[in-house]
Design a protein around this motif. Structure first.
Motif, PDB file in Angstrom:
ATOM      1  N   PHE A  15      -0.109  -4.080  10.446  1.00 17.01           N
ATOM      2  CA  PHE A  15       1.171  -3.988   9.755  1.00 17.01           C
ATOM      3  C   PHE A  15       2.197  -4.952  10.342  1.00 17.01           C
ATOM      4  O   PHE A  15       2.341  -5.074  11.561  1.00 17.01           O
ATOM      5  CB  PHE A  15       1.718  -2.567   9.832  1.00 17.01           C
ATOM      6  CG  PHE A  15       1.001  -1.587   8.957  1.00 17.01           C
ATOM      7  CD1 PHE A  15       0.994  -1.741   7.579  1.00 17.01           C
ATOM      8  CD2 PHE A  15       0.336  -0.494   9.498  1.00 17.01           C
ATOM      9  CE1 PHE A  15       0.344  -0.834   6.751  1.00 17.01           C
ATOM     10  CE2 PHE A  15      -0.308   0.426   8.681  1.00 17.01           C
ATOM     11  CZ  PHE A  15      -0.319   0.248   7.307  1.00 17.01           C
ATOM     12  N   TYR A  34      -4.992   3.908   4.553  1.00 16.84           N
ATOM     13  CA  TYR A  34      -3.555   3.976   4.279  1.00 16.84           C
ATOM     14  C   TYR A  34      -3.109   5.430   4.080  1.00 16.84           C
ATOM     15  O   TYR A  34      -2.059   5.845   4.571  1.00 16.84           O
ATOM     16  CB  TYR A  34      -3.213   3.176   3.029  1.00 16.84           C
ATOM     17  CG  TYR A  34      -3.272   1.680   3.181  1.00 16.84           C
ATOM     18  CD1 TYR A  34      -2.633   1.038   4.236  1.00 16.84           C
ATOM     19  CD2 TYR A  34      -3.951   0.896   2.245  1.00 16.84           C
ATOM     20  CE1 TYR A  34      -2.681  -0.347   4.365  1.00 16.84           C
ATOM     21  CE2 TYR A  34      -3.993  -0.486   2.364  1.00 16.84           C
ATOM     22  CZ  TYR A  34      -3.361  -1.102   3.429  1.00 16.84           C
ATOM     23  OH  TYR A  34      -3.394  -2.464   3.551  1.00 16.84           O
ATOM     24  N   SER A  60       0.824  -1.210   0.000  1.00 18.11           N
ATOM     25  CA  SER A  60       0.000   0.000   0.000  1.00 18.11           C
ATOM     26  C   SER A  60       0.857   1.259   0.000  1.00 18.11           C
ATOM     27  O   SER A  60       0.571   2.231  -0.718  1.00 18.11           O
ATOM     28  CB  SER A  60      -0.906   0.002   1.228  1.00 18.11           C
ATOM     29  OG  SER A  60      -0.116  -0.085   2.427  1.00 18.11           O
ATOM     30  N   GLU A  61       1.917   1.257   0.792  1.00 16.10           N
ATOM     31  CA  GLU A  61       2.773   2.442   0.889  1.00 16.10           C
ATOM     32  C   GLU A  61       3.470   2.740  -0.431  1.00 16.10           C
ATOM     33  O   GLU A  61       3.492   3.891  -0.890  1.00 16.10           O
ATOM     34  CB  GLU A  61       3.799   2.248   2.006  1.00 16.10           C
ATOM     35  CG  GLU A  61       4.695   3.456   2.213  1.00 16.10           C
ATOM     36  CD  GLU A  61       5.706   3.259   3.330  1.00 16.10           C
ATOM     37  OE1 GLU A  61       6.622   4.101   3.427  1.00 16.10           O
ATOM     38  OE2 GLU A  61       5.592   2.273   4.097  1.00 16.10           O
ATOM     39  N   GLU A 114      -2.866   6.976   7.398  1.00 14.73           N
ATOM     40  CA  GLU A 114      -1.788   6.355   8.176  1.00 14.73           C
ATOM     41  C   GLU A 114      -0.430   6.910   7.768  1.00 14.73           C
ATOM     42  O   GLU A 114       0.446   7.126   8.620  1.00 14.73           O
ATOM     43  CB  GLU A 114      -1.823   4.841   7.963  1.00 14.73           C
ATOM     44  CG  GLU A 114      -0.891   4.059   8.865  1.00 14.73           C
ATOM     45  CD  GLU A 114      -1.346   3.987  10.316  1.00 14.73           C
ATOM     46  OE1 GLU A 114      -0.518   3.657  11.181  1.00 14.73           O
ATOM     47  OE2 GLU A 114      -2.547   4.275  10.582  1.00 14.73           O
ATOM     48  N   ASN A 165       6.383   3.942   7.434  1.00 11.99           N
ATOM     49  CA  ASN A 165       6.489   5.093   6.528  1.00 11.99           C
ATOM     50  C   ASN A 165       7.919   5.285   6.035  1.00 11.99           C
ATOM     51  O   ASN A 165       8.358   6.408   5.797  1.00 11.99           O
ATOM     52  CB  ASN A 165       6.012   6.371   7.224  1.00 11.99           C
ATOM     53  CG  ASN A 165       5.354   7.342   6.252  1.00 11.99           C
ATOM     54  OD1 ASN A 165       5.240   7.065   5.057  1.00 11.99           O
ATOM     55  ND2 ASN A 165       4.940   8.488   6.756  1.00 11.99           N
ATOM     56  N   GLY A 203       4.263  -0.203   7.713  1.00 12.00           N
ATOM     57  CA  GLY A 203       3.654   0.731   8.649  1.00 12.00           C
ATOM     58  C   GLY A 203       4.589   1.782   9.215  1.00 12.00           C
ATOM     59  O   GLY A 203       4.154   2.671   9.949  1.00 12.00           O
TER      60      GLY A 203
END
Length: 353
Positions: free
Chosen positions: A89, A51, A21-22, A54, A309, A307
């Motif tokens: 995550f 997401y 997703s990131e 987040e 980042n 999760g």
């Protein structure tokens, strides 16, 4: 696709608890990406909004329930499901794998139906996606079943291409899976791929040996002498530029790989270890040999980074660019093939970051 429209790139979201997703969202955070293609993420607006929040990303989605509602210059999200899904995550969970496959199967159906032009897949976990309805070692094997052609894993970067005679096969089973028929089929597939998808008119192909030191005249195995060499001789007699077998241990270290358009390794780690050493972070996995185009980044779910980042999205971005470039090159090749008398000058696709 009309000439006025952008190439539609379908995206399967991968393992919900990984970095997929990131890297997907950060790739399209740059609005200039929408000048090259129209993305369609197969997931749900609720999930992608989670997401976005987040990761603190300033971007908007165009939610759609059917693919005829796609809007160009927007980040489209097809609601494959509408129920809320919990994300944990970094955890390997069956539920995350279940939704990864829901995304993938919907995206592949759209690809088969020509509702999207190409497919870029975010990483899945090969363990938690297994079920009665999905029993495949990975994307490549599933796509081989769903699409037409002879699938082959081809790792590509700007300076290196590596194909495999065997991919997700246990080490103990490698030699029995390398037959003359397999070698000819794989090399013919790669040869055609280089011509139609990369615009290389006369591909120069290197093949690595099966055994250490190519078997040392039978001391460490005879497969190179009895299976590989005769098959390569036959391919050369049929006009292909295929050289080898080369001893794998020194081939990359000496820089010999730079003299070829593609290197064919006998098994997974023989090819992927040097490829990821030389091109990790910018490499792309391309499923060659099929009638539709699919690419993916050269990394996995990376639970350790999920999760936080902190995930590097360069490889996913390269996968998107590669899908666009391959699509354009193949379309041009098919157009010229339909009318061989038509003159056409190839235009290389320039990747802009």
């Amino acid at each position: 696709m009309s000439k006025q429209e952008k190439i539609i790139v379908g995206i399967s979201i991968g393992d919900l608890n990984g970095i997929g997703s990131e890297v997907v969202l950060k790739t399209f955070l740059d609005a200039r990406m929408l000048e090259f293609c129209t993305p369609v993420i197969f997931a749900s607006v609720k999930l992608m909004s989670f997401y976005k929040k987040e990761f603190g990303l300033d971007m908007n989605f165009h939610g759609i329930d059917t693919l005829d509602k796609i809007i160009h210059k927007k980040i489209n999200v097809l609601n494959v499901w509408k129920e809320p899904v919990e994300v944990h995550f970094g955890k390997e969970e069956a539920k995350a794998g279940e939704y990864a496959i829901k995304s993938l199967t919907a995206a592949v159906k759209a690809l088969k139906d020509s509702k999207i032009d190409t497919l870029v897949t975010a990483p899945i976990n090969k363990s938690n996606v297994q079920s009665e309805s999905f029993n495949f070692p990975g994307h490549t094997d599933y796509l081989a079943k769903e699409l037409n052609g002879q699938s082959l894993m081809l790792l590509i970067s700007e300076t290196l291409k590596v194909g495999l005679l065997t991919d997700h096969v246990a080490v103990k089973d490698i030699s029995k899976n390398i037959t003359r028929e397999v070698i000819e089929k794989k090399i013919n597939t790669i040869h055609q791929t280089l011509i139609q998808d990369f615009g290389i008119e006369k591909p120069k192909i290197a093949v690595l040996g099966i055994n250490p030191h190519n078997g040392d005249n039978g001391v460490i195995g005879n497969e190179d002498d009895t299976i590989l060499r005769p098959t390569l001789d036959n391919l050369r007699n049929n006009g292909k530029i295929v050289l080898g077998p080369y001893a794998a241990d020194s081939f990359f270290g000496t820089g010999n790989y730079k003299n070829f358009d593609v290197i064919i390794a006998s098994y997974h780690d023989q090819g992927l270890v040097p490829f990821k050493t030389l091109a990790f972070g910018s490499g792309v996995n391309f499923t060659a040999g099929l009638d539709k185009i699919r690419t993916s980044p050269d990394h996995g779910t990376a639970y350790d980074l999920a999760g936080k980042n902190e995930a590097n999205y360069d490889s996913f971005k390269e996968a998107v660019f590669s899908a666009i470039s391959i699509y354009k090159t193949r379309e041009e090749y098919l157009e010229i093939s339909k009318n061989p008398l038509k003159t056409s000058r190839r235009k290389s696709f320039v990747k802009k970051k």
